[in-house]
Write a protein that holds these residues in place. Structure first.
Motif, PDB file in Angstrom:
ATOM      1  N   GLN A  41    -106.941   4.524   1.562  1.00 55.60           N
ATOM      2  CA  GLN A  41    -108.007   3.959   2.386  1.00 55.60           C
ATOM      3  C   GLN A  41    -107.643   2.582   2.928  1.00 55.60           C
ATOM      4  OE1 GLN A  41    -111.316   4.277  -0.332  1.00 55.60           O
ATOM      5  NE2 GLN A  41    -111.205   6.515  -0.296  1.00 55.60           N
ATOM      6  N   LYS A  45    -106.579   1.725   7.005  1.00 52.35           N
ATOM      7  CA  LYS A  45    -107.298   0.684   7.751  1.00 52.35           C
ATOM      8  C   LYS A  45    -106.339  -0.385   8.254  1.00 52.35           C
ATOM      9  CE  LYS A  45    -111.121  -2.608   7.361  1.00 52.35           C
ATOM     10  NZ  LYS A  45    -112.194  -3.152   6.478  1.00 52.35           N
ATOM     11  N   GLU A  48    -104.141   0.539  11.492  1.00 51.60           N
ATOM     12  CA  GLU A  48    -104.760   0.761  12.794  1.00 51.60           C
ATOM     13  C   GLU A  48    -104.215  -0.257  13.796  1.00 51.60           C
ATOM     14  OE1 GLU A  48    -108.967   0.626  12.316  1.00 51.60           O
ATOM     15  OE2 GLU A  48    -109.050   2.436  11.087  1.00 51.60           O
TER      16      GLU A  48
END
Length: 251
Positions: A41, A45, A48
């Motif tokens: 996770q 993130k 990106e």
């Protein structure tokens, strides 16, 4: 019918004597699966806008964010139809000759362990998060998948001829710690950066790090650090340039 390429009994017949083991997926405990989820996770993130776009295509196609450490048989059911690659479990680092022999047959070794919570930001020896999250999404990209197999076959010949250093360096400066430009922006290409929370942003944004233009000759001649964050990265003009370099390198 899909074959179970994770079977360690295939090791002998494929010539990877002693390196393939059972993944032991049922033995991973709840904390280890939770560690995977934390890593997945926060890394997704972080990446990106920082990594070549086919990486996210691979994440989605392979379902790597569906929760917990992926089981290799299930992962292979998704990966193999896309590019002919499959994953097998190993207990640790595989010597270069055996490693490139595996890659030449479109087989990627995956560590059968995951880092501890104390090692979330940096790990010297690759674990299953580095191997799966860092490498496998790009093995779902047809261009890179084909180039990797071609490069590995050439690498086997070069290693046998005593040119193993050049093979390892070119692999390192592309597949592991390479950067590439995409639509004019600097992006992560290599799996070592894709899977590293501590080094991913640093590789792109730290003004004190040296970044040189990638060429095959420069990569094959440039030493690297395997025990620390890199002081130097090579930057390909595009993902296609890096793919072409791997596919056509003569070492």
């Amino acid at each position: 019918m899909f074959k179970d390429f994770t079977d360690p009994n295939r090791a002998e017949q494929d010539g990877w004597r002693g390196y393939v083991v059972d993944q032991g997926w049922a033995g991973f405990n709840a904390e280890e699966h939770e560690t995977w989820d934390i890593l997945y996770q926060r890394q997704t993130k972080l990446l990106e806008g920082r990594i070549v776009s086919p990486f996210f295509d691979g994440l989605a196609a392979l379902g790597l964010g569906e929760g917990g450490i992926p089981e290799l048989m299930g992962l292979n059911r998704r990966l193999h139809p896309l590019t002919g690659w499959r994953c097998v479990a190993v207990a640790g680092l595989v010597p270069d000759a055996a490693f490139f022999a595996m890659l030449a047959q479109r087989v990627f070794p995956i560590g059968n362990f995951i880092r501890s919570r104390a090692q979330l930001d940096y790990l010297e020896e690759p674990d299953c998060f580095h191997d799966i999250y860092g490498h496998v999404p790009m093995l779902a990209h047809r261009g890179l998948a084909d180039a990797m197999a071609r490069f590995a076959a050439e690498g086997c010949r070069a290693i046998a001829a005593g040119r193993g250093d050049a093979v390892a360096r070119l692999y390192w400066h592309t597949v592991e710690f390479g950067l590439a430009r995409e639509e004019g922006e600097l992006r992560i290409l290599g799996a070592g950066l894709a899977s590293s929370f501590g080094e991913a942003a640093k590789s792109l944004e730290d003004p004190g790090i040296e970044r040189r233009r990638f060429t095959v000759e420069a990569a094959a001649a440039t030493p690297y650090r395997h025990d620390a964050m890199q002081p130097l990265y090579l930057v390909a003009d595009s993902l296609d340039e890096a793919v072409e370099a791997l596919a056509t390198a003569a070492l």
